[in-house]
Each structure stands twice: as C-alpha cells, then as structure tokens.
Design a protein around this motif. Structure first.
Motif, PDB file in Angstrom:
ATOM      1  N   ALA A   1       4.739  -8.112 -11.650  1.00  0.00           N
ATOM      2  CA  ALA A   1       3.667  -7.565 -12.488  1.00  0.00           C
ATOM      3  C   ALA A   1       2.950  -6.488 -11.680  1.00  0.00           C
ATOM      4  O   ALA A   1       2.485  -6.754 -10.564  1.00  0.00           O
ATOM      5  N   ARG A   2       2.879  -5.287 -12.237  1.00  0.00           N
ATOM      6  CA  ARG A   2       2.184  -4.189 -11.574  1.00  0.00           C
ATOM      7  C   ARG A   2       0.853  -3.963 -12.281  1.00  0.00           C
ATOM      8  O   ARG A   2       0.817  -3.683 -13.490  1.00  0.00           O
ATOM      9  N   ILE A   3      -0.198  -4.128 -11.529  1.00  0.00           N
ATOM     10  CA  ILE A   3      -1.555  -4.173 -12.096  1.00  0.00           C
ATOM     11  C   ILE A   3      -2.322  -2.914 -11.676  1.00  0.00           C
ATOM     12  O   ILE A   3      -2.326  -2.540 -10.487  1.00  0.00           O
ATOM     13  N   LYS A   4      -2.959  -2.317 -12.659  1.00  0.00           N
ATOM     14  CA  LYS A   4      -3.741  -1.102 -12.408  1.00  0.00           C
ATOM     15  C   LYS A   4      -4.956  -1.109 -13.329  1.00  0.00           C
ATOM     16  O   LYS A   4      -4.844  -1.451 -14.510  1.00  0.00           O
ATOM     17  N   ASN A   5      -6.088  -0.777 -12.770  1.00  0.00           N
ATOM     18  CA  ASN A   5      -7.335  -0.711 -13.537  1.00  0.00           C
ATOM     19  C   ASN A   5      -7.661  -2.032 -14.230  1.00  0.00           C
ATOM     20  O   ASN A   5      -8.098  -2.074 -15.378  1.00  0.00           O
TER      21      ASN A   5
ATOM     22  N   ILE B   1       3.596   2.866  -5.341  1.00  0.00           N
ATOM     23  CA  ILE B   1       4.948   2.957  -5.891  1.00  0.00           C
ATOM     24  C   ILE B   1       5.024   4.213  -6.748  1.00  0.00           C
ATOM     25  O   ILE B   1       4.226   4.394  -7.686  1.00  0.00           O
ATOM     26  N   ASP B   2       5.997   5.062  -6.418  1.00  0.00           N
ATOM     27  CA  ASP B   2       6.177   6.325  -7.148  1.00  0.00           C
ATOM     28  C   ASP B   2       4.864   7.109  -7.220  1.00  0.00           C
ATOM     29  O   ASP B   2       4.505   7.698  -8.253  1.00  0.00           O
ATOM     30  N   GLY B   3       4.137   7.093  -6.123  1.00  0.00           N
ATOM     31  CA  GLY B   3       2.913   7.874  -6.042  1.00  0.00           C
ATOM     32  C   GLY B   3       1.704   7.220  -6.676  1.00  0.00           C
ATOM     33  O   GLY B   3       0.620   7.818  -6.682  1.00  0.00           O
ATOM     34  N   THR B   4       1.829   6.011  -7.199  1.00  0.00           N
ATOM     35  CA  THR B   4       0.711   5.322  -7.858  1.00  0.00           C
ATOM     36  C   THR B   4       0.403   4.037  -7.130  1.00  0.00           C
ATOM     37  O   THR B   4       1.306   3.300  -6.732  1.00  0.00           O
ATOM     38  N   GLU B   5      -0.902   3.781  -6.938  1.00  0.00           N
ATOM     39  CA  GLU B   5      -1.346   2.557  -6.290  1.00  0.00           C
ATOM     40  C   GLU B   5      -1.419   1.416  -7.312  1.00  0.00           C
ATOM     41  O   GLU B   5      -1.967   1.574  -8.395  1.00  0.00           O
ATOM     42  N   TYR B   6      -0.829   0.282  -6.934  1.00  0.00           N
ATOM     43  CA  TYR B   6      -0.842  -0.914  -7.793  1.00  0.00           C
ATOM     44  C   TYR B   6      -1.219  -2.136  -6.953  1.00  0.00           C
ATOM     45  O   TYR B   6      -0.971  -2.175  -5.743  1.00  0.00           O
ATOM     46  N   TRP B   7      -1.753  -3.121  -7.651  1.00  0.00           N
ATOM     47  CA  TRP B   7      -1.732  -4.477  -7.142  1.00  0.00           C
ATOM     48  C   TRP B   7      -0.487  -5.116  -7.762  1.00  0.00           C
ATOM     49  O   TRP B   7      -0.258  -4.971  -8.963  1.00  0.00           O
ATOM     50  N   THR B   8       0.327  -5.759  -6.934  1.00  0.00           N
ATOM     51  CA  THR B   8       1.570  -6.347  -7.445  1.00  0.00           C
ATOM     52  C   THR B   8       1.577  -7.848  -7.192  1.00  0.00           C
ATOM     53  O   THR B   8       1.060  -8.330  -6.173  1.00  0.00           O
ATOM     54  N   VAL B   9       2.184  -8.567  -8.134  1.00  0.00           N
ATOM     55  CA  VAL B   9       2.390 -10.011  -7.997  1.00  0.00           C
ATOM     56  C   VAL B   9       3.821 -10.314  -8.436  1.00  0.00           C
ATOM     57  O   VAL B   9       4.208  -9.979  -9.566  1.00  0.00           O
ATOM     58  N   ASN B  10       4.594 -10.922  -7.564  1.00  0.00           N
ATOM     59  CA  ASN B  10       5.969 -11.314  -7.898  1.00  0.00           C
ATOM     60  C   ASN B  10       5.990 -12.747  -8.432  1.00  0.00           C
ATOM     61  O   ASN B  10       5.285 -13.622  -7.913  1.00  0.00           O
ATOM     62  N   VAL B  11       6.800 -12.959  -9.441  1.00  0.00           N
ATOM     63  CA  VAL B  11       6.974 -14.300  -9.990  1.00  0.00           C
ATOM     64  C   VAL B  11       8.470 -14.592 -10.091  1.00  0.00           C
ATOM     65  O   VAL B  11       9.263 -13.710 -10.407  1.00  0.00           O
ATOM     66  N   LYS B  12       8.823 -15.855  -9.806  1.00  0.00           N
ATOM     67  CA  LYS B  12      10.202 -16.319  -9.988  1.00  0.00           C
ATOM     68  C   LYS B  12      10.229 -17.226 -11.211  1.00  0.00           C
ATOM     69  O   LYS B  12       9.402 -18.126 -11.334  1.00  0.00           O
ATOM     70  N   TYR B  13      11.188 -16.990 -12.081  1.00  0.00           N
ATOM     71  CA  TYR B  13      11.241 -17.738 -13.329  1.00  0.00           C
ATOM     72  C   TYR B  13      12.696 -17.939 -13.737  1.00  0.00           C
ATOM     73  O   TYR B  13      13.612 -17.283 -13.220  1.00  0.00           O
ATOM     74  N   GLU B  14      12.914 -18.837 -14.657  1.00  0.00           N
ATOM     75  CA  GLU B  14      14.251 -19.092 -15.187  1.00  0.00           C
ATOM     76  C   GLU B  14      14.432 -18.320 -16.483  1.00  0.00           C
ATOM     77  O   GLU B  14      13.589 -18.391 -17.389  1.00  0.00           O
TER      78      GLU B  14
ATOM     79  N   PRO C   1      -3.286   1.440   5.517  1.00  0.00           N
ATOM     80  CA  PRO C   1      -4.571   1.409   6.219  1.00  0.00           C
ATOM     81  C   PRO C   1      -5.376   0.199   5.805  1.00  0.00           C
ATOM     82  O   PRO C   1      -5.393  -0.192   4.635  1.00  0.00           O
ATOM     83  N   ALA C   2      -6.018  -0.437   6.761  1.00  0.00           N
ATOM     84  CA  ALA C   2      -6.825  -1.617   6.467  1.00  0.00           C
ATOM     85  C   ALA C   2      -7.962  -1.258   5.543  1.00  0.00           C
ATOM     86  O   ALA C   2      -8.649  -0.254   5.731  1.00  0.00           O
ATOM     87  N   GLY C   3      -8.140  -2.083   4.510  1.00  0.00           N
ATOM     88  CA  GLY C   3      -9.254  -1.893   3.586  1.00  0.00           C
ATOM     89  C   GLY C   3      -9.048  -0.768   2.606  1.00  0.00           C
ATOM     90  O   GLY C   3     -10.012  -0.343   1.949  1.00  0.00           O
ATOM     91  N   ALA C   4      -7.823  -0.232   2.519  1.00  0.00           N
ATOM     92  CA  ALA C   4      -7.594   0.851   1.561  1.00  0.00           C
ATOM     93  C   ALA C   4      -7.744   0.335   0.163  1.00  0.00           C
ATOM     94  O   ALA C   4      -7.243  -0.719  -0.193  1.00  0.00           O
ATOM     95  N   GLY C   5      -8.407   1.085  -0.674  1.00  0.00           N
ATOM     96  CA  GLY C   5      -8.600   0.688  -2.067  1.00  0.00           C
ATOM     97  C   GLY C   5      -7.504   1.231  -2.927  1.00  0.00           C
ATOM     98  O   GLY C   5      -6.725   2.085  -2.530  1.00  0.00           O
ATOM     99  N   GLY C   6      -7.442   0.795  -4.155  1.00  0.00           N
ATOM    100  CA  GLY C   6      -6.421   1.267  -5.079  1.00  0.00           C
ATOM    101  C   GLY C   6      -6.730   2.664  -5.543  1.00  0.00           C
ATOM    102  O   GLY C   6      -7.852   2.999  -5.879  1.00  0.00           O
ATOM    103  N   GLY C   7      -5.716   3.537  -5.557  1.00  0.00           N
ATOM    104  CA  GLY C   7      -5.904   4.919  -5.978  1.00  0.00           C
ATOM    105  C   GLY C   7      -5.693   5.062  -7.458  1.00  0.00           C
ATOM    106  O   GLY C   7      -5.396   4.127  -8.172  1.00  0.00           O
ATOM    107  N   GLY C   8      -5.797   6.276  -7.933  1.00  0.00           N
ATOM    108  CA  GLY C   8      -5.517   6.584  -9.335  1.00  0.00           C
ATOM    109  C   GLY C   8      -6.489   5.927 -10.257  1.00  0.00           C
ATOM    110  O   GLY C   8      -6.107   5.455 -11.323  1.00  0.00           O
TER     111      GLY C   8
END
Length: 324
Positions: A304-308, A277-290, A223-230
């Motif tokens: 990186a899964r970010i919460k609170n 993810i698995d019932g928990t709201e996260y902000w996620t950031v993917n990184v590519k590294y060597e 949904p547009a504008g949905a905030g992070g849960g939990g």
C-alpha cells in the motif's frame, strides 16, 4: 526166680505210674515234672585270619616339566601413516538476506491423486486432446445426441465428475458430455500449466524480495527525519493498531479501492517505511496475503502506497503492477 519176676513187675508198674498216673496228679498238685536241662550248644568262635598287609603304593615317576622357552617377540613394524580423512567443507553461513524460493505442493498432492482438481482451473474452458476413438453422449436438458470423436480430436473441459471430465465440443457449446480423464491428455495439460504458474510465482517472489532489500537500503540511506514530499507531511505516517492492523488500509479495502486483498486473507502486516518511488515520496506498508488462483491459494505480497493521509495505490511488490 520169683524175686526176679517181682522186681521186673515192680519196675513195670513204677514206669507206668510215672508216665501215665503221675502227670495228671502232678498237674492237680501243681508239681513240676523234672525235665533234665539240655545244654545249649556253644557258638563256635571263628577266628578271622589276620589281615593281609596292604601293598605299598607304587611310586609314580616324577615328571619334571621343562620350562617353555619364551617365544621370540615379533618385531614391531613402524605404523604406516593413516590416510587423512577428507575434510567436509563447512556449510556456508546463512545469509539473512538470501532469497528463499516458495515451496509448492506436488501435483498429486494438489489434486489428491487427480480425484479433486482445483475448481478454479475450470473457470475458463481448457482444450484437451482425446487419445482414442470415442463416442460421447452429449446432452442439453432432456435432449441427447451421440457424437463420435476420433483419436487426436480436441474437446473443451468444463469441469470434473469423479474420474470423468465434463466436456463440450467447443468452448461455448451448451451440449455437455463426460469422458474418462485417462482417455485425454488432461493431466499433461494441467501439469504444464501448473509448472508455468510455479515459475511465475517464484519470479514474483524473487522480485518482491529484491524490492524489500532495496527499500531497506533506501530507508537506511534516507536523511534522518526527512518528511514526505509532494504535499505530504510527517502526519501522513499510517497508524498501526495494537492488533497489528492499519485503520487507513482497512478503510481502503472497505471502500473497494482493492478487491483482491481482504482483511480475512491477510497473513501479516509490515511496518511503515518512507520511500521515494518514481520521484514521489510515499509511506509504504507491505502485506502478505493468500490469493485464490486456478491452482488453489498462494501467498502473495502487495504494497500500500500512502500519500497525503490516504492509500494512493496498491501494487504487487514483485511486478509493480496494480492489484485489482
């Protein structure tokens, strides 16, 4: 008679005077002796015979060339229909969402023709088989002992010295010796392990690709504008600096929450996304590294899964396992 004699004497005197006395006297007196003119012979005029009349040129017979008869034109046969060239099928359109497998260097390139095996491969001793009977001098400090190994015997490889392998009779033995690489099956052992790693890395990359597609789909359908849960809020969204980095993620690395990922080995930073993810709201950031492996450096992707307002965990996007 006397007159005749006188006449003869007078003629003789006159002749002698004229021939012998007169010339010197005439030269002195500048007289010229009379010399009778001798007529030059007239040149004979030879009359050339009249030129012979030239014979009239022979008339060559006139040859009348008969005009060649036109050759009959060959009858034009109807052209046979040319066989149609088989149509080359057009390549299918490139799917922007298709998985592209990673490319791995061949073994010869990876090892520089076996001159430089990646050192990480020797982090743990690898067991190899000796191909022929050998006597190997084992050394520990100044102590040296010769050991005989039959063909088919097992030794453990601890390192490389040029074309030779540093080996020991057991994984924990302090005694070390050297054996030619070609006298063992080391190349086969290395190549088999490398192929296995390539399979695992490719599968992880495929799973990471599938995860990204699923995450994009979840993001699109959320949904547009949905905030992070939990307990989260819109303020939990990580801030991206102008250089593309995230201070929140850098702080997590600095705090030692992840050791495999370093700011220097990150190749790219993704955009933040909000996922459940698995019932928990996260902000996620993917990184590519060597990441450093026993076969050298390979590109890996983590999330990186970010919460609170903090990084809750780092996981591999392919397997979902926690990144150490």
């Amino acid at each position: 008679m006397k007159p005749l004699i006188v006449i003869v004497l007078a003629l003789a005197v006159g002749y002698i005077s004229y021939e012998y006395v007169y010339p010197p006297l005439a030269d002195a007196m500048k007289f010229t002796k009379h010399v009778p003119k001798v007529e030059e012979p007239k040149p004979e005029v030879v009359v050339a015979p009249p030129p012979k009349p030239k014979p009239a040129p022979k008339k060559e017979p006139v040859v009348v060339m008969a005009e060649p008869k036109p050759e009959p034109k060959p009858e034009m046969k109807p052209e046979e229909p040319k066989p149609e060239m088989p149509k080359v099928p057009e390549p299918p359109p490139v799917d922007p969402n298709a998985f592209v497998a990673p490319v791995f260097p061949p073994v010869d390139e990876l090892t520089q023709n076996w001159a430089v095996v990646p050192k990480g491969f020797f982090n743990t001793p690898k067991q190899v088989t000796i191909k022929k009977d050998l006597e190997i001098k084992m050394q520990m400090g100044k102590a040296t002992a010769a050991s005989t190994f039959k063909s088919g015997a097992k030794v453990f490889v601890m390192g490389q010295e040029g074309p030779n392998l540093v080996v020991g009779a057991s994984a924990g033995s302090p005694m070390r010796g050297q054996v030619a690489m070609d006298d063992t099956d080391f190349k086969e052992v290395f190549s088999a392990a490398y192929e296995q790693v390539k399979v695992v890395q490719t599968e992880n990359a495929r799973k990471a690709h599938e995860y990204r597609l699923a995450a994009a789909e979840r993001q699109k359908n959320s949904p547009a504008g949905a905030g992070g849960g939990g307990g989260g809020s819109s303020n939990d969204k990580p801030v991206k600096d102008a250089d593309g980095t995230y201070p929140m993620l850098l702080a997590s690395m600095k705090a030692g929450e992840v050791t495999e990922i370093k700011p220097d080995n990150i190749k790219s930073w993704g955009d933040p996304a909000q996922e459940k993810i698995d019932g928990t709201e996260y902000w996620t950031v993917n990184v590519k590294y060597e990441t450093q492996t026993m076969f050298g450096k390979f590109e890996t992707e983590a999330q990186a899964r970010i919460k609170n307002g903090r990084v809750a965990k780092w996981v591999y996007t392919g397997s979902g396992e926690v990144v150490p």
